[in-house]
Design a protein around this motif. Sequence first.
Motif, PDB file in Angstrom:
ATOM      1  N   CYS A   1       0.840  -1.199   0.000  1.00 40.99           N
ATOM      2  CA  CYS A   1       0.000   0.000   0.000  1.00 40.99           C
ATOM      3  C   CYS A   1       0.876   1.251   0.000  1.00 40.99           C
ATOM      4  O   CYS A   1       1.919   1.286   0.639  1.00 40.99           O
ATOM      5  N   ARG A   2       0.399   2.256  -0.680  1.00 47.66           N
ATOM      6  CA  ARG A   2       1.088   3.553  -0.688  1.00 47.66           C
ATOM      7  C   ARG A   2       0.218   4.542   0.077  1.00 47.66           C
ATOM      8  O   ARG A   2      -0.960   4.718  -0.254  1.00 47.66           O
ATOM      9  N   LEU A   3       0.790   5.165   1.103  1.00 47.21           N
ATOM     10  CA  LEU A   3       0.047   6.101   1.940  1.00 47.21           C
ATOM     11  C   LEU A   3       0.741   7.448   1.976  1.00 47.21           C
ATOM     12  O   LEU A   3       1.973   7.529   1.911  1.00 47.21           O
TER      13      LEU A   3
ATOM     14  N   THR B   1       5.156  10.314   1.565  1.00 49.01           N
ATOM     15  CA  THR B   1       4.516   9.147   0.979  1.00 49.01           C
ATOM     16  C   THR B   1       5.367   7.935   1.330  1.00 49.01           C
ATOM     17  O   THR B   1       6.588   7.961   1.165  1.00 49.01           O
TER      18      THR B   1
ATOM     19  N   HIS C   1       5.493   3.387   1.589  1.00 45.98           N
ATOM     20  CA  HIS C   1       4.940   2.091   1.186  1.00 45.98           C
ATOM     21  C   HIS C   1       4.877   1.219   2.437  1.00 45.98           C
ATOM     22  O   HIS C   1       5.892   1.058   3.123  1.00 45.98           O
TER      23      HIS C   1
ATOM     24  N   GLN D   1      -0.422  -4.102   4.319  1.00 48.51           N
ATOM     25  CA  GLN D   1      -1.865  -3.973   4.532  1.00 48.51           C
ATOM     26  C   GLN D   1      -2.178  -3.882   6.019  1.00 48.51           C
ATOM     27  O   GLN D   1      -3.088  -3.162   6.434  1.00 48.51           O
TER      28      GLN D   1
ATOM     29  N   ARG E   1      -1.678  -0.239   7.067  1.00 51.33           N
ATOM     30  CA  ARG E   1      -2.766   0.601   6.552  1.00 51.33           C
ATOM     31  C   ARG E   1      -4.053   0.381   7.340  1.00 51.33           C
ATOM     32  O   ARG E   1      -4.713   1.334   7.754  1.00 51.33           O
ATOM     33  N   ASP E   2      -4.414  -0.876   7.540  1.00 53.11           N
ATOM     34  CA  ASP E   2      -5.649  -1.185   8.264  1.00 53.11           C
ATOM     35  C   ASP E   2      -5.615  -0.646   9.691  1.00 53.11           C
ATOM     36  O   ASP E   2      -6.615  -0.129  10.201  1.00 53.11           O
TER      37      ASP E   2
ATOM     38  N   VAL F   1      -6.086   3.188   9.587  1.00 54.71           N
ATOM     39  CA  VAL F   1      -7.478   3.507   9.246  1.00 54.71           C
ATOM     40  C   VAL F   1      -8.381   3.283  10.459  1.00 54.71           C
ATOM     41  O   VAL F   1      -9.214   4.138  10.795  1.00 54.71           O
TER      42      VAL F   1
ATOM     43  N   MET G   1      -3.320   9.822   8.211  1.00 51.26           N
ATOM     44  CA  MET G   1      -3.238   9.387   6.822  1.00 51.26           C
ATOM     45  C   MET G   1      -4.148  10.278   5.993  1.00 51.26           C
ATOM     46  O   MET G   1      -5.303  10.523   6.362  1.00 51.26           O
TER      47      MET G   1
ATOM     48  N   GLU H   1      -7.763   9.010   0.768  1.00 52.66           N
ATOM     49  CA  GLU H   1      -7.408   8.528  -0.581  1.00 52.66           C
ATOM     50  C   GLU H   1      -8.466   8.914  -1.577  1.00 52.66           C
ATOM     51  O   GLU H   1      -9.602   9.081  -1.300  1.00 52.66           O
TER      52      GLU H   1
END
Length: 195
Positions: free
Chosen positions: A133-135, A147, A149, A152, A155-156, A159, A192, A195
Amino acid sequence: MISTLSKKHNFSIVFNSQKIFRLLLEAMSNPARVVSISKYASKLVGEHPAFLAVAMTLLDNEVSFHTCKNQSLSDEILSLTLAKSEPLESADYIFVSNPKDAGYAIENAKRGTLADPHKSATIIIRNDDPPVCRLTLFGPGIEDRITVHVTQTVRDAIVMRDGQYHEYPEGIDLLFVSSMGELYAIPRLTRMEAE
């Protein structure tokens, strides 16, 4: 405790913990910057040496921890740090060896209060998957935006944590640690970009 530690592990509670603490401060001050604790974690034996290195740096008999149903990790941390094992909802430090448990840990960890923000949890999550994932992240310690990488799992976790809308200074700090000893932090004020 010291004699058992010296026979089983080659980790210096004083010197190695100080080095790791400095690296943790660097990681917390520079969100998503990877630091390596592998040199010190390699002095510990067991299934989760990087977790043990972090535990031996941050825990003592005045704080509590939880290991999300990983009893062997709990026993090891207890024997090395003398910290108290407590239910997830009241633990100061939560070690998540199975990333599938990260959501539950974030959802139920203590967040502190406006009067006592220090009564929040730090969640340490195992992070061994490849980045997919890119954030874009922003907040204190980041000039404008960065930015990165990430996996998952990362990222999760961000979020879920950000979706709880804590009022500063409440919140949860996240540390991600690989079994190889690569570590980075996403502090409570790092956000974050949508998106």
